[in-house]
Design an enzyme around this catalytic site. Structure first.
Site, PDB file in Angstrom:
ATOM      1  N   ASP A 154      -1.191  23.329 -23.225  1.00  0.00           N
ATOM      2  CA  ASP A 154      -0.193  24.326 -23.626  1.00  0.00           C
ATOM      3  C   ASP A 154       0.990  24.371 -22.660  1.00  0.00           C
ATOM      4  OD1 ASP A 154       0.749  26.607 -25.170  1.00  0.00           O
ATOM      5  OD2 ASP A 154       0.097  27.890 -23.503  1.00  0.00           O
ATOM      6  N   ARG A 188       7.970  30.333 -48.635  1.00  0.00           N
ATOM      7  CA  ARG A 188       7.198  30.336 -49.882  1.00  0.00           C
ATOM      8  C   ARG A 188       7.451  31.570 -50.772  1.00  0.00           C
ATOM      9  NH1 ARG A 188       1.303  29.215 -48.138  1.00  0.00           N
ATOM     10  NH2 ARG A 188       2.450  29.423 -46.223  1.00  0.00           N
ATOM     11  N   HIS A 194      11.071  24.485 -24.966  1.00  0.00           N
ATOM     12  CA  HIS A 194      12.058  25.544 -24.728  1.00  0.00           C
ATOM     13  C   HIS A 194      12.385  25.749 -23.244  1.00  0.00           C
ATOM     14  CE1 HIS A 194       8.639  28.230 -23.919  1.00  0.00           C
ATOM     15  NE2 HIS A 194       9.491  29.090 -23.426  1.00  0.00           N
ATOM     16  N   LYS A 219       7.277  21.865 -29.692  1.00  0.00           N
ATOM     17  CA  LYS A 219       5.924  21.553 -29.260  1.00  0.00           C
ATOM     18  C   LYS A 219       4.919  22.531 -29.880  1.00  0.00           C
ATOM     19  CE  LYS A 219       4.340  24.673 -26.293  1.00  0.00           C
ATOM     20  NZ  LYS A 219       3.232  25.193 -25.650  1.00  0.00           N
ATOM     21  N   HIS A 250       5.833  21.808 -20.397  1.00  0.00           N
ATOM     22  CA  HIS A 250       6.799  22.527 -19.562  1.00  0.00           C
ATOM     23  C   HIS A 250       6.766  22.103 -18.084  1.00  0.00           C
ATOM     24  CE1 HIS A 250       7.091  24.828 -23.142  1.00  0.00           C
ATOM     25  NE2 HIS A 250       6.135  25.692 -22.900  1.00  0.00           N
ATOM     26  N   LYS A 306      16.178  26.713 -20.786  1.00  0.00           N
ATOM     27  CA  LYS A 306      16.342  27.833 -19.845  1.00  0.00           C
ATOM     28  C   LYS A 306      17.442  27.476 -18.848  1.00  0.00           C
ATOM     29  CE  LYS A 306      11.566  29.392 -20.042  1.00  0.00           C
ATOM     30  NZ  LYS A 306      11.048  30.728 -19.832  1.00  0.00           N
ATOM     31  N   GLU A 364       1.433  33.351 -15.245  1.00  0.00           N
ATOM     32  CA  GLU A 364       1.709  34.426 -16.197  1.00  0.00           C
ATOM     33  C   GLU A 364       0.704  35.564 -15.982  1.00  0.00           C
ATOM     34  OE1 GLU A 364       3.261  32.728 -20.211  1.00  0.00           O
ATOM     35  OE2 GLU A 364       1.411  31.689 -19.766  1.00  0.00           O
ATOM     36  N   LYS A 405      -2.950  31.864 -17.015  1.00  0.00           N
ATOM     37  CA  LYS A 405      -2.736  33.174 -17.622  1.00  0.00           C
ATOM     38  C   LYS A 405      -3.558  34.221 -16.866  1.00  0.00           C
ATOM     39  CE  LYS A 405      -1.421  31.574 -22.203  1.00  0.00           C
ATOM     40  NZ  LYS A 405       0.030  31.865 -22.118  1.00  0.00           N
TER      41      LYS A 405
END
Ligand code: BG6
Length: 478
Positions: A226, A44, A169, A139, A231, A173, A207, A328
Site C-alpha cells: 500500500d 451506472r 498522488h 495505484k 509512495h 504533493k 500515520e 499505521k
C-alpha cells in the site's frame, strides 16, 4: 471537430471522485485554470444531469472551503452526466459528445482498470484523430510483479504509453516536488549528497490513522504494497536520482528508473521487518487492534507496518543504507525524507557536549509541518568553546501562499500533457521487482506485534548501524 477538451470521470458517483477529484477540479475552477474544459460524469446510475448536480452539491464537503458561490455555480455548469456501465455498447454512447480531445479518468476499483481501458478503446474512444485521448489511472497497479506486468501488457494492447497517466498522488504533493527543486535549483547541496558525506538516508511515512473502513481493500494487501512499493520508493527515487540535464518528463523518468534498477537484491530475512498494531492509545484516544477492526480477519497476518533496508548500487550511493518505513496507528503523523551526514573527519570538539549531540541532518518534512531543515552544530554563546545544535529552517509555505492539493496539480498536468509526475510502466515494474522477494518471503510467518500509538515494532531498529537511530516520530524540533 472541436479543440475543447473533455474530461470523462468514470465512476463519477463513487468515493474517490466525490472526495478527491471533484473538490480538486472545483479548486482549479477557483484558480481559473480550467479554461473551456467540459466535464462528463459517467456512472451506472440513471441520473439526469440535474440529479447529478444535486448529488455533487450534497456530497462535496464545502466546510472550511473558502470558495465564492459563483465559482461553484460555474463549475457545476461545466458538468454533464452520462449514465452507463463499462461495456462497449454503453461507452459508445459517449462518442457524439466527444468531438475533440478527451481524458478518461478511471475513478474505478483497481480490479476493473484493464477491462475499462480495453472497453473504452474498443468503443473507438482511444482513437486520436479528433485530438488527444488520455487515460488516467491511480495505484494500485497490480498486487505483485506478475499482476503488474499483466496490467501493463493489457493497457498497452489498446493504449500507447504516452496516452497513459499513472497517478501516485505523493508525486503531486508540493513538498515532495520541492525535494527536486531544493536539490537541483541550489548549487551548494548536490555536491555533498553522496556517500562521501552522507552515511544514511531515512524515509518515514508514519500515520496515526488505522484502516478507516477500508479493510476490504487493505486486509491481505498491507503496508508494503500500500505504501512502500509506491509512495516511499518514489520518494526514494527523488532523493537519490542523478540530476537530469533537462527538466523533461522522459529524462526525469529515465533517471528514476536508473535508481530502481540499481537497487541491490536484498535479503528479506535480514533487510525487511513487518509489524501489525495491537490495541493502544493513539494520540490519547484508545484504539482497537488491527485484528479487531471491522471487516478484518481475526487471524489476519497483514502487515500494518513495513520497514525495509535497501542499497542503491551506484557510485554516488556506494554502501549507504536507504531505510524506508511506513505504518499505521503509530505515535504521530510524520512524513520525512532525511539525509544523515557523516561526522567531521577530526574530533576537534570532543571535549564539548557535542559528542552526544545530533548528527547533521538534512530533513525534507512533508508532515506535520512542511519545511526543509538543516540540523547543524554551532558555537554555544558564552566564554567556553562549546557547541550546540541549531536548525536552519525553510518553511515551505506561509499563510499567504496558496498551496495546491496533489490532485489539483496532477489534474492540471494531465490537461497539459506533462508526464513528469506520473509513473511510466517501467517504474511500476521495477518497484515491484524490489518488493516482490519480500512479499514472497512474507507468505510465511507472521508480523511482529506493536502497540497502537508506539513507534512501531522493535525489529525496525536492527537495520541501524552503531550509534545510529531512527529519527523520533515526535521530534521536538517540530
Ligand atoms: C494511500 C494509501 O495511497 O495513501 C493510504 O492507500 C494512505 O493507506 C494514504 O493512508 C496516505 O496519503 P496521504 O496523502 O493522506 O498522506
Amino acid at each position: 471537430m472541436s479543440s475543447q477538451p473533455t474530461l470523462v470521470v468514470l465512476g463519477a458517483s463513487g468515493d474517490l471522485a466525490v472526495r478527491l477529484l471533484f473538490p480538486a477540479l472545483l479548486s482549479l475552477e477557483f484558480r481559473e485554470r480550467l479554461e473551456d474544459l467540459k466535464i462528463i460524469g459517467y456512472a451506472r446510475q440513471e441520473w439526469s444531469t440535474d440529479e447529478f448536480h444535486e448529488h455533487l452539491r450534497a456530497a462535496i464537503d464545502m466546510d472550511g472551503v473558502d470558495i465564492d458561490q459563483k465559482y461553484f455555480e460555474r463549475f457545476i455548469d461545466r458538468i454533464e452526466f452520462h449514465g452507463g456501465d463499462i461495456s462497449v455498447s454503453a461507452l459508445k454512447g459517449l462518442e457524439p459528445e466527444l468531438d475533440g480531445p478527451a481524458i478518461f479518468y478511471l475513478a474505478l476499483p483497481p480490479g476493473v482498470f484493464a477491462d475499462a481501458a480495453e472497453k473504452i478503446a474498443q468503443a473507438g474512444l482511444a482513437d486520436q484523430t479528433k485530438g488527444y485521448r488520455r487515460l488516467v489511472i491511480e495505484k494500485p497497479f497490480g498486487t505483485d510483479l506478475e499482476t503488474a506486468l499483466e496490467l501493463n501488457e493489457q493497457l498497452h494492447r489498446y493504449w500507447r504509453e504516452d496516452q497513459i497517466f499513472r497517478i501516485d498522488h505523493f508525486l503531486g504533493k508540493e513538498t515532495v516536488q520541492n525535494m527536486l527543486v531544493f536539490r537541483f535549483a541550489n548549487r551548494f547541496i548536490e555536491p555533498v549528497l553522496n556517500s562521501g558525506h552522507v552515511d544514511e538516508i531515512q524515509i518515514t511515512v508514519a500515520e496515526t490513522l488505522g484502516v478507516e473502513g477500508r479493510s476490504h481493500y487493505y486486509d491481505g494487501i498491507g503496508a508494503l504494497r500500500d505504501m512502500v512499493q509506491n509512495h516511499l520508493i518514489q520518494m526514494m527515487t527523488f532523493a537519490t536520482m542523478e540530476p537530469p540535464a533537462l527538466w523533461e518528463a522522459e529524462m526525469i523518468r529515465d533517471h528514476k528508473v536508473e535508481v530502481l534498477k540499481s537497487v541491490h537484491a536484498m535479503n528479506p530475512d535480514t533487510d525487511a521487518v513487518r509489524g501489525q498494531y495491537s490495541a493502544g492509545l493513539v494520540e490519547g484516544v484508545p484504539r482497537v487492534g488491527y485484528r479487531q477492526e471491522p471487516g478484518v480477519e481475526p487471524t489476519s497476518r497483514t502487515d500494518t507496518f513495513a520497514a525495509v533496508q535497501l542499497h542503491v548500487d551506484t557510485w554516488r550511493w556506494e554502501g549507504i543504507p536507504v531505510l524506508l518505513r511506513s505504518g499505521k496507528r503509530l505515535a504521530a503523523k510524520a512524513h520525512e525524507v532525511v539525509f544523515r551526514f557523516r561526522e567531521p573527519p577530526t574530533s576537534l570538539f570532543r571535549h564539548t557536549p557535542l559528542e552526544h549531540a545530533e548528527p547533521n541532518w538534512l530533513v525534507f518534512r512533508m508532515s506535520p509541518s512542511e519545511a526543509t531543515e538543516l540540523v547543524v552544530r554551532t558555537k554555544q554563546p558564552g566564554l567556553e568553546l562549546e557547541t550546540r545544535e541549531s536548525v536552519l529552517r525553510a518553511d515551505y509555505a506561509t499563510a499567504d501562499d496558496h498551496e495546491a492539493s496533489a490532485y489539483e496539480s496532477l489534474l492540471l498536468d494531465v490537461l497539459e500533457g506533462d508526464h513528469t509526475p506520473f509513473l511510466r510502466f517501467d517504474e511500476v515494474e521495477w518497484s515491484w521487482r524490489i518488493v516482490d522477494p519480500i512479499l514472497k518471503a512474507w507468505e510465511h510467518g507472521a508480523p511482529e506485534e506493536y502497540v497502537g500509538g508506539s513507534d512501531g515494532p522493535a525489529g525496525q531498529h536492527r537495520f541501524l548501524g552503531p550509534g545510529h537511530y531512527w529519527r523520533p516520530l515526535l521530534n521536538p524540533a517540530k
